[in-house]
Design an enzyme around this catalytic site. Structure first.
Site, PDB file in Angstrom:
ATOM      1  N   CYS A  66      -4.690   2.485  -3.698  1.00 46.75           N
ATOM      2  CA  CYS A  66      -3.442   2.953  -3.060  1.00 46.75           C
ATOM      3  C   CYS A  66      -2.317   1.955  -3.260  1.00 46.75           C
ATOM      4  CB  CYS A  66      -3.641   3.245  -1.576  1.00 46.75           C
ATOM      5  SG  CYS A  66      -4.761   4.590  -1.275  1.00 46.75           S
ATOM      6  N   HIS A 120       0.875  -1.176   0.000  1.00 52.37           N
ATOM      7  CA  HIS A 120       0.000   0.000   0.000  1.00 52.37           C
ATOM      8  C   HIS A 120       0.917   1.232   0.000  1.00 52.37           C
ATOM      9  CE1 HIS A 120      -2.821   2.915   1.825  1.00 52.37           C
ATOM     10  NE2 HIS A 120      -3.789   2.094   1.471  1.00 52.37           N
ATOM     11  N   LYS A 163     -10.719  -0.895  10.199  1.00 48.23           N
ATOM     12  CA  LYS A 163     -10.839  -2.108   9.373  1.00 48.23           C
ATOM     13  C   LYS A 163     -11.172  -3.326  10.236  1.00 48.23           C
ATOM     14  CE  LYS A 163      -7.488  -0.333   6.081  1.00 48.23           C
ATOM     15  NZ  LYS A 163      -8.209   0.145   4.902  1.00 48.23           N
ATOM     16  N   ASP A 220       2.849  -4.584   8.015  1.00 50.10           N
ATOM     17  CA  ASP A 220       1.637  -3.793   7.878  1.00 50.10           C
ATOM     18  C   ASP A 220       0.473  -4.776   7.949  1.00 50.10           C
ATOM     19  OD1 ASP A 220      -0.658  -2.723   6.797  1.00 50.10           O
ATOM     20  OD2 ASP A 220       0.320  -1.810   5.062  1.00 50.10           O
ATOM     21  N   GLN A 260      -4.724  -5.264   6.745  1.00 47.18           N
ATOM     22  CA  GLN A 260      -5.712  -6.161   6.129  1.00 47.18           C
ATOM     23  C   GLN A 260      -5.717  -7.544   6.760  1.00 47.18           C
ATOM     24  OE1 GLN A 260      -8.018  -5.312   4.035  1.00 47.18           O
ATOM     25  NE2 GLN A 260      -7.270  -3.263   3.569  1.00 47.18           N
TER      26      GLN A 260
HETATM   27  N1  PMP Z   1      -1.913  -0.807   4.530  1.00 49.23           N
HETATM   28  C1  PMP Z   1      -2.875  -1.532   3.950  1.00 49.23           C
HETATM   29  C2  PMP Z   1      -2.558  -2.890   3.438  1.00 49.23           C
HETATM   30  C3  PMP Z   1      -4.160  -1.000   3.826  1.00 49.23           C
HETATM   31  O1  PMP Z   1      -5.119  -1.706   3.240  1.00 49.23           O
HETATM   32  C4  PMP Z   1      -4.416   0.294   4.328  1.00 49.23           C
HETATM   33  C5  PMP Z   1      -5.778   0.925   4.204  1.00 49.23           C
HETATM   34  N2  PMP Z   1      -6.369   0.770   2.955  1.00 49.23           N
HETATM   35  C6  PMP Z   1      -3.380   0.986   4.944  1.00 49.23           C
HETATM   36  C7  PMP Z   1      -2.146   0.392   5.031  1.00 49.23           C
HETATM   37  C8  PMP Z   1      -3.572   2.339   5.507  1.00 49.23           C
HETATM   38  O2  PMP Z   1      -4.434   2.300   6.592  1.00 49.23           O
HETATM   39  P1  PMP Z   1      -4.938   3.644   7.267  1.00 49.23           P
HETATM   40  O3  PMP Z   1      -5.479   4.489   6.143  1.00 49.23           O
HETATM   41  O4  PMP Z   1      -6.023   3.175   8.193  1.00 49.23           O
HETATM   42  O5  PMP Z   1      -3.803   4.265   7.946  1.00 49.23           O
END
Ligand code: PMP
Length: 421
Positions: free
Chosen positions: A379, A136, A239, A213, A216
C-alpha cells in the site's frame, strides 16, 4: 538446508521471558503446511494474546449490551469497559484528557475523519497539504479525494536513497500556504522512523498543523503526543496485538471541539428535530462516533494495550531491533539480494528484492515452508516506484519472534531463491 551457514547469534537476549510470552499467543502453536508457523507479517497485522481473545468472548458471554444509553446493569458494565479503554488509550498516547480520544475503525478511518471534518472546514484553493513519499495509501488517497473537491494542492516530501526523509526539502516545501503536514511516524514499507518531533516543530513554525499516522509506531515505541506536539495522531488496534476493526484518533482539544461531525446518526447527537437547524450534536469525542461502535473490539483493544504496557513497549522495540539486525546481517549476505530502506533509524521492518526472483514467487514458496512474509507494494505504490520496483518481500517483527525464527526464515529464503532462479 545444511549447506547454509548461519551467522553466530548476537549475544542479546529478549528483555522479557520470551518463552512465556509466546505461550500467551495460541496461534503461534499452529503449523502451516506441516511446518511450525514462523509469522513475520506483523506490520500487516500482529497476533493477539489469549487475554485479548478472552476479552472479546467475555463481553459476548457476560455483558453484551449497547453502550451509553442503557439503564440496566449490562449496559452499565459495557459502557464502563468501553470508556475504560478510552482512558487506557489516553495513557498509552500520553494525551491530556480522555475526551481527546475518538474511536474509529482504524488508522484509515481516523485519517478520513480528519480529512472530511477538519479538512472540509479548513482547506481550499491556494492551500497546500504536505505528505511524504513514505506514505501508506491511507494517508494519500483521503487527501486526493478532498483536493479534487476543494482545490488545494498536495506536495510530497522526498526521501533520500536510504529511504530517510529529506529534511532540507521539507524545510523548503513548508510555506505560509502549508495548512497541514500529514506524515507517518514509521514507514510500513521500509521501516524508516521519521523525526516527527522535528517535523512538528517546523510545521508549527509555519502555522501548519501536523497529523501523524502512527499505525506502525504505536506497536514499537512509546508515544507521547504532548512531547511530539502532534495535532492529530492515529493508530490501529490490530497492529498493537489487538483486534481488527478498531483504532483511535487523538486530536488537540480545541481542534476537535471546533470540528464538525463527519457522519450522522445515533450516539453523536444531543437533540434531533425535523428542522435541520434544530439538530444539535454531542460533545467531543462522541460527536465523531456515530452509530453503535465496535464495543467488544474497543474493550479488547484496552486489554491489548494493557498487555503491551505489561511487557513494556520500549522492551518490545528493543527486542525487535535485535531481530532486525540479526535478519538484516544474514540476508545482506545473499547473492543478488538488495535491502530497500536502510535509513539510520528503522523499526522492525526488512524489505528486500532479489535479482532474478519475483517477490510473489518467493512469498508463495516460503509459505510452503511455514514462513509468513508479505510481498507486494505494501500500500505504498508511489514509494516503491520511486525505488524502481513494483514489489518487495517484507519480513516484519513483533515481540514474540525469536532469533531461531529469523534463522528459519533465512534458511527458507536461501532454499526458495535456489528454486526460483
Ligand atoms: N498507515 C500505515 C503506515 C500502515 O502500515 C497501515 C496498515 N498497513 C495503515 C496506515 C492503515 O491501517 P488500517 O488498515 O488499520 O486502517
Amino acid at each position: 538446508m545444511s549447506d547454509i551457514a548461519i551467522d553466530a547469534r548476537p549475544a542479546a537476549q529478549a528483555p522479557f521471558d520470551l518463552k512465556a510470552l509466546r505461550a500467551e499467543f495460541p496461534i503461534l502453536a499452529r503449523e502451516v503446511h506441516g511446518k511450525p508457523l514462523v509469522y513475520l507479517d506483523n506490520a500487516a497485522t500482529s497476533q493477539t494474546p489469549s487475554r485479548v481473545i478472552d476479552a472479546l468472548s467475555d463481553y459476548y458471554a457476560r455483558y453484551n449490551a449497547n453502550i451509553h444509553r442503557g439503564l440496566h446493569t449490562l449496559a452499565d458494565e459495557a459502557t464502563a469497559a468501553f470508556e475504560g479503554t478510552r482512558a487506557r488509550v489516553q495513557a498509552f498516547l500520553n494525551a491530556e484528557d480522555s475526551r481527546q480520544i475518538v474511536f474509529t475503525r482504524g488508522t484509515t478511518e481516523a485519517i478520513n475523519l480528519v480529512a472530511q471534518s477538519w479538512g472540509r472546514q479548513n482547506l481550499g484553493p491556494g492551500d497546500e497539504v504536505l505528505i511524504s513519499m513514505l506514505e501508506h495509501h491511507s494517508n494519500i488517497v483521503p487527501w486526493q479525494l478532498l483536493a479534487s473537491d476543494l482545490g488545494f494542492v498536495i506536495k510530497v516530501i522526498p526521501v533520500d536513497e536510504r529511504g530517510a526523509l529529506d529534511l532540507r526539502a521539507y524545510r523548503e516545501l513548508l510555506s505560509e500556504r502549508t495548512k497541514l503536514v500529514a506524515v507517518n511516524h514509521v514507514s510500513n514499507a521500509l521501516g524508516t522512523i521519521n523525526p516527527v518531533k522535528e517535523l512538528s516543530r517546523l510545521a508549527h513554525q509555519q502555522g501548519a498543523l501536523i497529523l501523524v499516522d502512527g499505525a506502525q509506531a504505536a506497536p514499537h515505541q512509546a508515544i507521547d503526543v504532548q512531547d511530539l506536539d502532534a495535532d492529530f495522531y492515529a493508530f490501529s488496534g490490530h497492529k498493537v496485538y489487538g483486534p481488527t476493526g478498531v483504532g483511535a484518533l487523538y486530536g488537540k482539544r480545541a481542534l476537535l471541539d471546533a470540528m464538525p461531525p463527519w457522519q450522522g446518526g445515533g450516539e453523536m447527537i444531543r437533540t434531533v428535530s425535523f428542522e435541520p437547524s434544530g439538530t444539535t450534536f454531542a460533545e467531543t469525542p462522541h460527536k465523531f462516533e456515530a452509530g453503535t461502535p465496535a464495543i467488544a473490539e474497543v474493550i479488547a483493544l484496552g486489554e491489548a494495550l494493557a498487555w503491551v504496557d505489561g511487557v513494556g513497549v520500549e522492551a518490545i522495540g528493543q527486542w525487535e531491533s535485535v531481530l532486525l539486525e540479526h535478519a538484516t546481517r544474514q540476508v545482506c549476505a545473499i547473492d543478488g539480494l538488495k535491502v530497500i530502506g536502510t535509513a539510520p533509524h528503522k523499526a522492525g521492518v526488512l524489505s528486500f528484492v532479489v535479482e532474478g526472483a519475483h517477490a510473489q514467487d518467493i512469498g508463495l514458496l516460503i509459505d510452503q515452508l511455514g514462513v509468513a512474509i508479505r510481498t507486494g507494494h505494501h500500500c505504498a505504490q508511489p514509494l516503491l516506484h520511486h525505488f524502481g520496483v513494483e514489489a518487495t518481500c517484507r519480513a516484519s517483527f513483533a515481540a514474540y519472534n525469536t532469533l531461531e525464527e529469523v534463522d528459519t526464515f533465512v534458511a527458507a529464503l536461501h532454499r526458495v531463491i535456489k528454486m526460483v532462479r
